[in-house]
Scaffold this active site. Sequence first.
Site, PDB file in Angstrom:
ATOM      1  N   CYS A  18      -6.245 -11.568   4.030  1.00 19.74           N
ATOM      2  CA  CYS A  18      -6.883 -12.893   4.111  1.00 19.74           C
ATOM      3  C   CYS A  18      -7.379 -13.200   5.518  1.00 19.74           C
ATOM      4  O   CYS A  18      -8.294 -13.997   5.690  1.00 19.74           O
ATOM      5  CB  CYS A  18      -5.907 -13.968   3.650  1.00 19.74           C
ATOM      6  SG  CYS A  18      -5.173 -13.587   2.045  1.00 19.74           S
ATOM      7  N   PRO A  52       8.112   0.459 -20.715  1.00 23.32           N
ATOM      8  CA  PRO A  52       9.224  -0.411 -20.286  1.00 23.32           C
ATOM      9  C   PRO A  52       9.743  -0.117 -18.881  1.00 23.32           C
ATOM     10  O   PRO A  52      10.554  -0.881 -18.351  1.00 23.32           O
ATOM     11  CB  PRO A  52      10.312  -0.133 -21.336  1.00 23.32           C
ATOM     12  CG  PRO A  52       9.948   1.169 -21.965  1.00 23.32           C
ATOM     13  CD  PRO A  52       8.467   1.299 -21.866  1.00 23.32           C
ATOM     14  N   ILE A  63       7.486   0.573 -16.294  1.00 27.66           N
ATOM     15  CA  ILE A  63       6.377   0.395 -15.334  1.00 27.66           C
ATOM     16  C   ILE A  63       5.900  -1.064 -15.348  1.00 27.66           C
ATOM     17  O   ILE A  63       5.480  -1.593 -16.389  1.00 27.66           O
ATOM     18  CB  ILE A  63       5.186   1.334 -15.648  1.00 27.66           C
ATOM     19  CG1 ILE A  63       5.648   2.793 -15.707  1.00 27.66           C
ATOM     20  CG2 ILE A  63       4.093   1.163 -14.596  1.00 27.66           C
ATOM     21  CD1 ILE A  63       4.545   3.791 -16.009  1.00 27.66           C
ATOM     22  N   TYR A  64       5.957  -1.672 -14.193  1.00 24.46           N
ATOM     23  CA  TYR A  64       5.465  -3.038 -14.008  1.00 24.46           C
ATOM     24  C   TYR A  64       4.110  -2.979 -13.288  1.00 24.46           C
ATOM     25  O   TYR A  64       3.799  -1.985 -12.630  1.00 24.46           O
ATOM     26  CB  TYR A  64       6.419  -3.837 -13.123  1.00 24.46           C
ATOM     27  CG  TYR A  64       7.771  -4.119 -13.733  1.00 24.46           C
ATOM     28  CD1 TYR A  64       8.037  -5.336 -14.344  1.00 24.46           C
ATOM     29  CD2 TYR A  64       8.794  -3.169 -13.669  1.00 24.46           C
ATOM     30  CE1 TYR A  64       9.291  -5.612 -14.890  1.00 24.46           C
ATOM     31  CE2 TYR A  64      10.043  -3.444 -14.210  1.00 24.46           C
ATOM     32  CZ  TYR A  64      10.289  -4.664 -14.818  1.00 24.46           C
ATOM     33  OH  TYR A  64      11.513  -4.929 -15.346  1.00 24.46           O
ATOM     34  N   ASP A 120      -3.979  -8.058  -8.056  1.00 29.57           N
ATOM     35  CA  ASP A 120      -5.396  -8.031  -8.454  1.00 29.57           C
ATOM     36  C   ASP A 120      -5.675  -7.071  -9.604  1.00 29.57           C
ATOM     37  O   ASP A 120      -6.718  -7.168 -10.259  1.00 29.57           O
ATOM     38  CB  ASP A 120      -6.265  -7.590  -7.265  1.00 29.57           C
ATOM     39  CG  ASP A 120      -6.359  -8.650  -6.185  1.00 29.57           C
ATOM     40  OD1 ASP A 120      -5.749  -9.717  -6.352  1.00 29.57           O
ATOM     41  OD2 ASP A 120      -7.054  -8.399  -5.176  1.00 29.57           O
TER      42      ASP A 120
HETATM   43  P1  FAD Z   1      -3.764  -5.471  -2.141  1.00 32.03           P
HETATM   44  O1  FAD Z   1      -3.098  -6.443  -1.265  1.00 32.03           O
HETATM   45  O2  FAD Z   1      -5.221  -5.258  -1.981  1.00 32.03           O
HETATM   46  O3  FAD Z   1      -3.008  -4.079  -1.975  1.00 32.03           O
HETATM   47  C1  FAD Z   1      -3.352  -2.967  -2.755  1.00 32.03           C
HETATM   48  C2  FAD Z   1      -3.137  -1.718  -1.925  1.00 32.03           C
HETATM   49  O4  FAD Z   1      -2.914  -0.634  -2.813  1.00 32.03           O
HETATM   50  C3  FAD Z   1      -4.348  -1.328  -1.096  1.00 32.03           C
HETATM   51  O5  FAD Z   1      -4.021  -1.300   0.281  1.00 32.03           O
HETATM   52  C4  FAD Z   1      -4.734   0.056  -1.602  1.00 32.03           C
HETATM   53  O6  FAD Z   1      -5.144   0.927  -0.573  1.00 32.03           O
HETATM   54  C5  FAD Z   1      -3.452   0.523  -2.232  1.00 32.03           C
HETATM   55  N1  FAD Z   1      -3.638   1.520  -3.306  1.00 32.03           N
HETATM   56  C6  FAD Z   1      -4.506   1.436  -4.352  1.00 32.03           C
HETATM   57  N2  FAD Z   1      -4.356   2.513  -5.160  1.00 32.03           N
HETATM   58  C7  FAD Z   1      -3.382   3.267  -4.611  1.00 32.03           C
HETATM   59  C8  FAD Z   1      -2.788   4.505  -4.991  1.00 32.03           C
HETATM   60  N3  FAD Z   1      -3.151   5.123  -6.088  1.00 32.03           N
HETATM   61  N4  FAD Z   1      -1.833   5.006  -4.182  1.00 32.03           N
HETATM   62  C9  FAD Z   1      -1.434   4.353  -3.051  1.00 32.03           C
HETATM   63  N5  FAD Z   1      -1.970   3.204  -2.653  1.00 32.03           N
HETATM   64  C10 FAD Z   1      -2.924   2.651  -3.432  1.00 32.03           C
HETATM   65  N6  FAD Z   1      -6.422 -14.422  -1.305  1.00 32.03           N
HETATM   66  C11 FAD Z   1      -6.011 -15.698  -1.114  1.00 32.03           C
HETATM   67  O7  FAD Z   1      -5.224 -16.194  -1.918  1.00 32.03           O
HETATM   68  N7  FAD Z   1      -6.461 -16.429  -0.050  1.00 32.03           N
HETATM   69  C12 FAD Z   1      -7.311 -15.915   0.869  1.00 32.03           C
HETATM   70  O8  FAD Z   1      -7.684 -16.594   1.829  1.00 32.03           O
HETATM   71  C13 FAD Z   1      -7.761 -14.583   0.696  1.00 32.03           C
HETATM   72  N8  FAD Z   1      -8.642 -14.033   1.569  1.00 32.03           N
HETATM   73  C14 FAD Z   1      -9.019 -12.728   1.398  1.00 32.03           C
HETATM   74  C15 FAD Z   1      -9.902 -12.182   2.311  1.00 32.03           C
HETATM   75  C16 FAD Z   1     -10.304 -10.866   2.177  1.00 32.03           C
HETATM   76  C17 FAD Z   1     -11.263 -10.300   3.161  1.00 32.03           C
HETATM   77  C18 FAD Z   1      -9.804 -10.082   1.105  1.00 32.03           C
HETATM   78  C19 FAD Z   1     -10.219  -8.650   0.961  1.00 32.03           C
HETATM   79  C20 FAD Z   1      -8.933 -10.619   0.174  1.00 32.03           C
HETATM   80  C21 FAD Z   1      -8.536 -11.952   0.315  1.00 32.03           C
HETATM   81  N9  FAD Z   1      -7.678 -12.555  -0.609  1.00 32.03           N
HETATM   82  C22 FAD Z   1      -7.272 -13.850  -0.429  1.00 32.03           C
HETATM   83  C23 FAD Z   1      -7.221 -11.818  -1.815  1.00 32.03           C
HETATM   84  C24 FAD Z   1      -5.844 -11.238  -1.617  1.00 32.03           C
HETATM   85  O9  FAD Z   1      -5.809 -10.501  -0.433  1.00 32.03           O
HETATM   86  C25 FAD Z   1      -5.515 -10.347  -2.815  1.00 32.03           C
HETATM   87  O10 FAD Z   1      -5.559 -11.128  -3.971  1.00 32.03           O
HETATM   88  C26 FAD Z   1      -4.151  -9.721  -2.681  1.00 32.03           C
HETATM   89  O11 FAD Z   1      -4.064  -8.939  -1.518  1.00 32.03           O
HETATM   90  C27 FAD Z   1      -3.842  -8.847  -3.906  1.00 32.03           C
HETATM   91  O12 FAD Z   1      -2.649  -8.155  -3.713  1.00 32.03           O
HETATM   92  P2  FAD Z   1      -2.428  -6.724  -4.349  1.00 32.03           P
HETATM   93  O13 FAD Z   1      -1.082  -6.279  -3.927  1.00 32.03           O
HETATM   94  O14 FAD Z   1      -2.750  -6.768  -5.784  1.00 32.03           O
HETATM   95  O15 FAD Z   1      -3.544  -5.820  -3.681  1.00 32.03           O
END
Ligand code: FAD
Length: 564
Positions: A44, A274, A276-277, A281
């Site tokens: 963020c 059962p 895997i969670y 996003d």
């Molecule tokens: P992420 O935090 O994106 O983490 C996923 C990680 O998994 C990544 O680093 C990726 O490299 C890794 N990955 C993927 N596949 C694999 C694999 N097969 N093996 C190993 N690693 C893997 N949300 C808000 O609520 N407010 C905000 O102000 C906001 N601003 C944002 C600004 C930006 C520029 C961005 C990009 C996002 C923003 N968001 C914001 C959204 C928020 O960051 C995401 O909703 C949140 O990070 C989702 O969490 P996550 O764990 O699902 O994914």
Amino acid sequence: MSKKYLIVGGVAGGASAAARLRRLGEEDQIIMFEKGPNVSFSNCCLPYHLSGQIKNAEDLVLMEPATFKGQYNIDARVNSEVISIDRENKEVEVKNFESGETYKESYDKLILSPGARALMPPIMGIEKANIFIVKNVVDIDKLNKFIHNTNPSRITVVGGGFIGIEVMENLVEAGHEVSLVQALPQVLDQFDYEMVQILHKEIMDNGVELIVNDKVTAFDTNKVILESGKEIVSEVVVMSIGIAPETALAEQAGLTLGKTGAIKVDPNFLTNDPDIYAVGDAIEVYNVLTQDNFKLSLAGPALKQARSVADHIHGKPIQNTGYIGSSVVKVFDYNAASTGLNEKALVNLNIDYDWVEIIPKDKVGIMPDAEMLGFKVIFEKPTGRVLGAQAIGRGNVDKRVDVIATAIKFGATVDHLRDLELCYAPPFGTGKDAVNFAGYVASNLLHGAFKQVSMREVRDLVEKDVYILDVREMAEYEVAHIKNAKIIPLSQLRDRYEEIPKDVPVYVHCRSGQRSYNAVLTLQSKGYTQVFNISGGFLGVCCYEYFNDKTTGREPIVTEYDFD
Ligand code: FAD
């Protein structure tokens, strides 16, 4: 007996799950795989590195693998991509980008938090442009360094969602010339069209070339070519047209995807396996208002889902109350927050609704920093159940929208909003807060005390030359007014109301809708039955009309704009 937990993804959801798992089980083995070089960074905050508000890219990283190990005994493996899942044998295959080796790791429970990937359409000539995305620390560092090294004359941001907006703002703050191209008629689609016009004006006033209703069809060397034929000379392009859930691994493992294309989970965030969670996003969640699943790509939900997963693994009861979607974004001097459903969504869902739009001051009006607050509350008809809210202003809009978000979660109606006890002292708000005030207006509307028309309809009313009554004081009218509007100040209305015809609809406005509401009630008490309050008043009309007037060259419906 100790257990072994594997986590895919080491940022929002992944790191949160790992930390909670450790708190609940000291002896368990926890391994977190991250394909990038950093875990636990602040997605963020990424855009704020471009303006220098966050000076060093390294400061975006909140915790290093060594800290995970030292403080939490969590094995955080960076540059390690999980490339497949063997559900039968309960193991994953991992590719280590540093050593080049591939190895297997077994699990008792596996948590997927792989996030989403930035969409990158195959636009003609894309290889000729300097294209960047903003997804992680590597991306933002690369973009920032490129800009510093090449000093571009203009940067084009493609996409007007919240990431595009934040990138645009921070580039402007850094002194760059910026164009923002948005395919839809508006930026920030979570807001309704009339609300977002305040932001369109703010973006324009900050020198950004804001292009809506147009899209990129091709790139050439230092050139962005739009569908309209317009060409933007620009040496750097930041693509932020949206994201798609990262589902490749889940698909490979035969996990079920939902109809949105994201991973399907049950209320405990369990996939169809059962053990895997999935969180964050990559999943779809249940929307309590639409009673359907949707994608909600926000940090707060990801963090809380991850905590819930750890709790569920440890047999603690979790309560998944569903989602409504609440977010806030800063756009130069304005803050814009929204929650729940907007009008566009309600029209699509065929839900009967009504709305109020008010523009009160966010603090006691005589306080030096009191600012206008554009506030919209949407509710179901005939129940009055609150369905959504949007607030835009220079002050703390998030407080108002957070209150409404909470109210929605507890099933409140507009009548409940009237009497909510909210904190008040002059530097913070007003004795009757904007939330209470919206409750009064909505309740009056719901119970038939008056009728309204939107600021969206005023241009049409002016063109039809209907009877528009301005009840502001003469001095205000002389500064600026709606063309064709008749003026009878509220202070003279009781003596002069007979000048107003009874046999035609009368559309009444003041500056922001409050005096005109009083005028509507007075006229109704004198036997007028076709009286309508123009919601948002003259201020609302000016905000609504300004951007389109300036960008299309059409004839304004006001003699001057007045935003004071
Ligand atoms: P992420 O935090 O994106 O983490 C996923 C990680 O998994 C990544 O680093 C990726 O490299 C890794 N990955 C993927 N596949 C694999 C694999 N097969 N093996 C190993 N690693 C893997 N949300 C808000 O609520 N407010 C905000 O102000 C906001 N601003 C944002 C600004 C930006 C520029 C961005 C990009 C996002 C923003 N968001 C914001 C959204 C928020 O960051 C995401 O909703 C949140 O990070 C989702 O969490 P996550 O764990 O699902 O994914």
